[in-house]
Design an enzyme around this catalytic site. Structure first.
Site, PDB file in Angstrom:
ATOM      1  N   PRO A   2       0.833  -1.279  -0.094  1.00 53.89           N
ATOM      2  CG  PRO A   2      -0.800  -1.650   1.397  1.00 53.89           C
ATOM      3  CD  PRO A   2       0.466  -2.076   0.950  1.00 53.89           C
ATOM      4  CD  GLU A   3       3.194   2.788  -4.337  1.00 54.57           C
ATOM      5  OE1 GLU A   3       3.102   3.870  -4.772  1.00 54.57           O
ATOM      6  OE2 GLU A   3       3.845   1.677  -5.082  1.00 54.57           O
TER       7      GLU A   3
END
Length: 271
Positions: A2-3
């Protein structure tokens, strides 16, 4: 992993259920995350009210009355607000139990996420100190980027992913922003004109903003707090599109490896 858009989507998804609620307990089923979850945290947070949920880089900040819970989703983690009575699944590692009868449940098959507690300013925590500015904030601007890039021989792609330069621009969005700015990912950061760096700053902002609006990007594991995938994948210009036609020039998208990470680019549109 996840960014920033996925973490921001998570923050927005859980804040309404947490803000103003009182913590009645912390149930930890698996302490062996990226860093061991300290046993003392449960006693420190129980009885406190949640003042809000913030974000710094890819970290979620659950703000309580006397301190802050700092959580990272790791490579495969997700946070969902569910009924406390819902039986936990195999990879549900901790619940932050609320007085509403619901809980914030952390699921992480790879156990690379983390949970920390601090009574100090979270910006001074060892995981957050030294981080660069937020990409959607005023500090991230062409002048700043030009100053950071000056004299640097490092390629612009890893430069953009350096959390000391700017936070939250991970592999997906670095490739996408460089495409939008028309900059080749192997070009040395210090040899890019400031006008092109200004275009890159704009591209980073637009790319991340659009990704947040679409709930992030789901490639494999990520889902939002409601269990929905992110839909930005349908708008990707180059990422994981090697061999497919460029959406601008119709030439083939190419792939190379930089710092053990896959980079996708168009050799015609990016120079």
């Amino acid at each position: 992993m996840p960014e920033l858009p996925e973490v921001e989507t998570t923050r927005r998804g859980i804040e309404g259920a947490l803000r103003g609620r009182k913590v009645v307990g912390l149930v930890v089923r698996e302490r062996r995350l990226r860093w061991p979850v300290q046993r003392a945290i449960a006693g420190q947070v129980t009885g406190q009210r949640v003042n809000g949920v913030g974000r710094r880089a890819k970290y979620l900040l659950i703000e309580l009355e006397t301190g802050t819970l700092i959580s990272h989703l790791g490579m495969s983690g997700s946070l969902r607000v569910v009924a406390q009575s819902l039986p936990p699944q195999r990879h549900d590692h901790f619940d932050l139990v609320l007085d509403s009868g619901r809980c914030l449940r952390f699921n992480d098959p790879r156990r690379f996420g983390s949970l920390h507690w601090t009574r100090q300013d979270p910006a001074a925590h060892r995981l957050l100190a030294g981080l660069g500015p937020e990409p959607l904030g005023a500090e991230f601007n062409p002048g700043y980027v030009a100053a950071m890039a000056k004299g640097r021989k490092v390629a612009v792609k890893p430069f953009l992913m350096d959390q000391r330069v700017v936070v939250g621009v991970g592999n997906i969005y670095a490739s996408e922003a460089l495409f939008r700015a028309g900059i080749h990912p192997k070009r040395a950061a210090g040899r890019i004109a400031e006008r092109r760096l200004a275009a890159l700053v704009d591209a980073v902002r637009v790319t991340l903003g659009e990704a947040i609006e679409q709930g992030g990007t789901t490639l494999r594991d990520y889902v939002d707090p409601a269990g929905r995938p992110g839909y930005f994948r349908q708008q990707l210009f180059v990422y994981e599109r090697a061999g497919q036609p460029c959406r601008q020039c119709a030439g083939p998208v190419r792939r190379l490896v930089q710092g053990q990470r896959a980079t996708y680019y168009c050799p015609v549109c990016q120079t």
